[in-house]
Design a protein around this motif. Structure first.
Motif, PDB file in Angstrom:
ATOM      1  N   PRO A  27      14.496  25.505  14.623  1.00 20.38           N
ATOM      2  CA  PRO A  27      13.968  25.160  15.181  1.00 20.38           C
ATOM      3  C   PRO A  27      12.297  25.310  14.236  1.00 20.38           C
ATOM      4  N   GLY A  28      11.449  24.004  14.867  1.00 21.10           N
ATOM      5  CA  GLY A  28      10.726  24.390  13.234  1.00 21.10           C
ATOM      6  C   GLY A  28      10.584  24.097  11.975  1.00 21.10           C
ATOM      7  N   GLU A  29      12.252  23.121  11.432  1.00 20.91           N
ATOM      8  CA  GLU A  29      12.384  22.772  10.724  1.00 20.91           C
ATOM      9  C   GLU A  29      11.347  21.678  10.317  1.00 20.91           C
ATOM     10  N   VAL A  30      10.838  21.457   9.340  1.00 22.83           N
ATOM     11  CA  VAL A  30      10.282  20.449   8.559  1.00 22.83           C
ATOM     12  C   VAL A  30      10.454  19.583   7.916  1.00 22.83           C
ATOM     13  N   VAL A  31      10.277  18.186   7.341  1.00 24.86           N
ATOM     14  CA  VAL A  31      10.801  17.389   6.114  1.00 24.86           C
ATOM     15  C   VAL A  31       9.821  16.686   6.172  1.00 24.86           C
ATOM     16  N   GLU A  32       9.442  17.064   5.063  1.00 24.23           N
ATOM     17  CA  GLU A  32       8.011  16.217   4.258  1.00 24.23           C
ATOM     18  C   GLU A  32       7.864  15.058   3.583  1.00 24.23           C
ATOM     19  N   CYS A  33       7.360  14.434   3.499  1.00 21.80           N
ATOM     20  CA  CYS A  33       6.907  13.415   1.574  1.00 21.80           C
ATOM     21  C   CYS A  33       5.834  13.539   0.664  1.00 21.80           C
ATOM     22  N   ARG A  34       6.290  13.776  -0.281  1.00 18.97           N
ATOM     23  CA  ARG A  34       5.392  14.273  -1.527  1.00 18.97           C
ATOM     24  C   ARG A  34       5.275  13.330  -2.365  1.00 18.97           C
ATOM     25  N   LEU A  35       3.804  12.133  -2.108  1.00 17.22           N
ATOM     26  CA  LEU A  35       4.268  10.888  -4.300  1.00 17.22           C
ATOM     27  C   LEU A  35       4.124  11.628  -5.127  1.00 17.22           C
ATOM     28  N   ASP A  83       0.936  -0.346  -0.292  1.00 17.53           N
ATOM     29  CA  ASP A  83       0.270  -0.393   0.280  1.00 17.53           C
ATOM     30  C   ASP A  83       1.071   0.970   0.039  1.00 17.53           C
ATOM     31  N   ILE A  84       0.901   2.029  -1.102  1.00 19.64           N
ATOM     32  CA  ILE A  84       2.074   3.031  -1.228  1.00 19.64           C
ATOM     33  C   ILE A  84       1.393   4.394  -0.927  1.00 19.64           C
ATOM     34  N   GLY A  85       0.434   4.380  -0.462  1.00 13.99           N
ATOM     35  CA  GLY A  85      -0.180   5.289   0.615  1.00 13.99           C
ATOM     36  C   GLY A  85       0.297   5.470   2.070  1.00 13.99           C
ATOM     37  N   ARG A  86       0.501   4.617   2.133  1.00 13.41           N
ATOM     38  CA  ARG A  86       1.419   4.223   4.261  1.00 13.41           C
ATOM     39  C   ARG A  86       2.819   4.920   3.829  1.00 13.41           C
ATOM     40  N   LEU A  87       2.919   5.095   2.746  1.00 15.68           N
ATOM     41  CA  LEU A  87       4.567   5.533   2.860  1.00 15.68           C
ATOM     42  C   LEU A  87       4.886   6.958   3.523  1.00 15.68           C
ATOM     43  N   GLU A 139      12.911  23.766   0.693  1.00 17.44           N
ATOM     44  CA  GLU A 139      11.669  24.983  -0.723  1.00 17.44           C
ATOM     45  C   GLU A 139      12.227  26.134  -0.612  1.00 17.44           C
ATOM     46  N   GLY A 140      12.073  25.885   0.510  1.00 15.04           N
ATOM     47  CA  GLY A 140      12.806  27.557   1.556  1.00 15.04           C
ATOM     48  C   GLY A 140      12.042  27.795   3.253  1.00 15.04           C
ATOM     49  N   ASP A 141      12.109  28.761   4.199  1.00  9.48           N
ATOM     50  CA  ASP A 141      12.024  28.598   4.898  1.00  9.48           C
ATOM     51  C   ASP A 141      11.115  27.804   6.002  1.00  9.48           C
ATOM     52  N   LEU A 142      12.868  27.354   5.959  1.00  8.13           N
ATOM     53  CA  LEU A 142      13.008  25.849   6.706  1.00  8.13           C
ATOM     54  C   LEU A 142      12.165  24.682   6.401  1.00  8.13           C
ATOM     55  N   LYS A 143      11.096  24.337   5.414  1.00  5.14           N
ATOM     56  CA  LYS A 143      10.759  22.907   5.006  1.00  5.14           C
ATOM     57  C   LYS A 143      11.318  22.643   3.739  1.00  5.14           C
ATOM     58  N   SER A 144      11.391  21.559   3.619  1.00  9.69           N
ATOM     59  CA  SER A 144      11.905  20.194   2.669  1.00  9.69           C
ATOM     60  C   SER A 144      11.298  19.211   2.415  1.00  9.69           C
ATOM     61  N   THR A 145      11.161  18.467   1.917  1.00  6.51           N
ATOM     62  CA  THR A 145       9.947  17.903   0.758  1.00  6.51           C
ATOM     63  C   THR A 145      11.128  17.068   0.121  1.00  6.51           C
ATOM     64  N   ILE A 146      10.442  15.343   0.495  1.00  4.94           N
ATOM     65  CA  ILE A 146      11.598  14.275  -0.164  1.00  4.94           C
ATOM     66  C   ILE A 146      10.040  13.937  -0.767  1.00  4.94           C
ATOM     67  N   HIS A 147      10.434  13.705  -2.145  1.00  2.00           N
ATOM     68  CA  HIS A 147       9.500  13.461  -3.694  1.00  2.00           C
ATOM     69  C   HIS A 147      10.173  12.056  -3.689  1.00  2.00           C
ATOM     70  N   ILE A 148       9.231  11.103  -3.758  1.00  2.00           N
ATOM     71  CA  ILE A 148       9.103   9.627  -3.804  1.00  2.00           C
ATOM     72  C   ILE A 148       8.098   9.127  -5.166  1.00  2.00           C
ATOM     73  N   ASN A 149       8.720   8.517  -6.305  1.00  2.61           N
ATOM     74  CA  ASN A 149       8.244   8.126  -7.370  1.00  2.61           C
ATOM     75  C   ASN A 149       6.987   6.830  -6.999  1.00  2.61           C
ATOM     76  N   ARG A 150       6.114   7.112  -6.709  1.00  5.57           N
ATOM     77  CA  ARG A 150       4.606   6.084  -6.514  1.00  5.57           C
ATOM     78  C   ARG A 150       4.877   4.869  -7.710  1.00  5.57           C
ATOM     79  N   ALA A 151       5.288   5.102  -8.947  1.00  2.00           N
ATOM     80  CA  ALA A 151       5.160   3.856  -9.626  1.00  2.00           C
ATOM     81  C   ALA A 151       6.001   3.059  -9.834  1.00  2.00           C
ATOM     82  N   PRO A 200       7.894   0.427  -7.162  1.00  2.00           N
ATOM     83  CA  PRO A 200       8.043  -0.274  -5.732  1.00  2.00           C
ATOM     84  C   PRO A 200       9.132   0.195  -4.870  1.00  2.00           C
ATOM     85  N   PHE A 201       8.436   0.289  -4.105  1.00  2.00           N
ATOM     86  CA  PHE A 201       9.423   1.294  -3.158  1.00  2.00           C
ATOM     87  C   PHE A 201       9.595  -0.507  -1.543  1.00  2.00           C
TER      88      PHE A 201
END
Length: 269
Positions: free
Chosen positions: A168-176, A141-145, A189-201, A203-204
Motif C-alpha cells: 500500500p502507498g506505492e507510487v509510480v510517477e512519470c517524468r519527462l 502535445d507531449i505535455g499531456r503524456l 527511487e526507494g521508499d515505495l516510489k518509482s519513476t518512469i523517465h520518458i524522453n520528450r525529444a 515522438p511518442f
C-alpha cells in the motif's frame, strides 16, 4: 572487501563520465556516498586504457562470479572507448555473457508479412505505411503524456494487484526528460516510489503507452525492484527495506542489465 566495492563503484563512475561527459550521466543510477561521485567529477577524465587495466585487476579478485561478469562488461566498454573493435560476437559475449547468433532471414520475412497484414491501407511500401501509422498515432502535445501515464499506471497496477500483492502507498510517477539516450526507463527511487523517465525529444506513439508503462511500471521493472527490496512478495507489506550503497546502470548496451555494489544492510521495520 569493502575496498573492492569502493573501487568497483569508482570504476563505474569514471567510465560513466568518460562515456557520457559527466559523473552523473544518464547511463548510471548512483546511490553511493556523494563524496565518491564528487571526487570523480573533480578529477581529470580518466584514460580508457587505464580503466580497462583497472577492470582487469578487479576481475582477478572479484568476490563473486556475478560481480566478475559485471566488471568484464566494464572492461569491454573501456576497451571500446580506447579504440578496440573486436568482432561483434566477442563483444556481445564480453558485455552480456550471451552467444550472439545469426537470425535467419525467414524470421524477418515472417515479421514483414504480419506487419503488412496488420497495417491499414494497401498503397505504398511497407515502410511508408508504417511511418503513416506512426504519424497518425503520435502525441502532438507531449505535455499531456504524464497524465496519460497516470491513467495507464492505474490500470496496470490494478491488474497486477490481482496476481501478486503490492505494498500500500506505492507510487509510480512519470517524468519527462531531455538529453538522454533512451526512449523510456523505469527507476525505483526507494521508499515505495518509482519513476518512469520518458524522453520528450522522441515522438511518442500513443499505441505504445500501455506497453511502455507495463514494462517500466507494473508489472515490470520498477515494482519488481520494489518488491525485491521491500519484501512485499510475502503479502505482509513493506516489512523490510534494503539500503543500497552504490549504483546501478541500465540501458547501456555494454553492461549487464543492472548493477549495484553489495555491502548493504537490511533493517527491520
Amino acid at each position: 572487501m569493502e575496498q573492492w566495492h569502493r573501487d568497483h563503484a569508482m570504476l563505474a563512475l569514471r567510465i560513466n563520465r568518460l562515456a557520457t561527459g559527466g559523473a552523473s550521466g544518464t547511463a548510471l543510477i548512483y546511490r553511493g556516498p556523494a563524496e565518491w561521485a564528487a571526487a570523480v567529477e573533480a578529477e581529470p577524465p580518466a584514460v580508457a586504457g587505464a580503466l580497462a587495466e583497472e577492470a582487469e585487476r578487479l576481475m582477478e579478485c572479484a568476490p563473486t562470479a556475478y560481480l566478475a561478469a559485471h566488471v568484464r562488461a566494464v572492461r569491454a566498454m573501456a576497451r571500446h572507448l580506447d579504440g578496440e573493435r573486436p568482432p561483434l560476437a566477442e563483444y556481445g559475449r564480453e558485455c552480456l555473457g550471451l552467444e550472439p547468433r545469426w537470425v535467419p532471414e525467414e524470421v524477418f520475412e515472417q515479421a514483414h508479412a504480419e506487419l503488412d497484414a496488420a497495417l491499414p491501407g494497401h498503397s505504398g511500401t511497407l515502410a511508408d505505411r508504417l511511418r503513416a501509422w506512426q504519424e497518425a498515432h503520435t502525441l502532438r502535445d507531449i505535455g499531456r503524456l504524464p497524465g496519460l501515464v497516470d491513467r495507464a499506471v492505474a490500470e496496470t497496477r490494478a491488474r497486477t494487484g490481482t496476481i501478486v500483492p503490492l505494498p500500500p502507498g506505492e507510487v509510480v510517477e512519470c517524468r519527462l526528460v531531455e538529453g538522454v539516450g533512451f526512449h523510456g526507463a523505469g527507476h525505483y527511487e526507494g521508499d515505495l516510489k518509482s519513476t518512469i523517465h520518458i524522453n520528450r525529444a522522441i515522438p511518442f506513439n500513443v499505441a505504445d503507452l500501455l506497453y511502455l508503462v507495463a514494462h517500466e511500471g507494473h508489472p515490470g521493472t520498477s515494482p519488481s525492484r520494489c518488491s525485491r527490496s521491500c519484501g512485499s512478495g510475502t503479502g505482509s507489506g513493506c516489512g523490510s527495506c534494503c539500503r543500497r550503497r552504490s549504483c546501478s546502470a541500465r540501458g547501456w548496451g555494454w553492461w549487464p542489465r543492472s548493477w549495484c555494489s553489495p555491502g548493504t544492510r537490511r533493517r527491520r521495520g
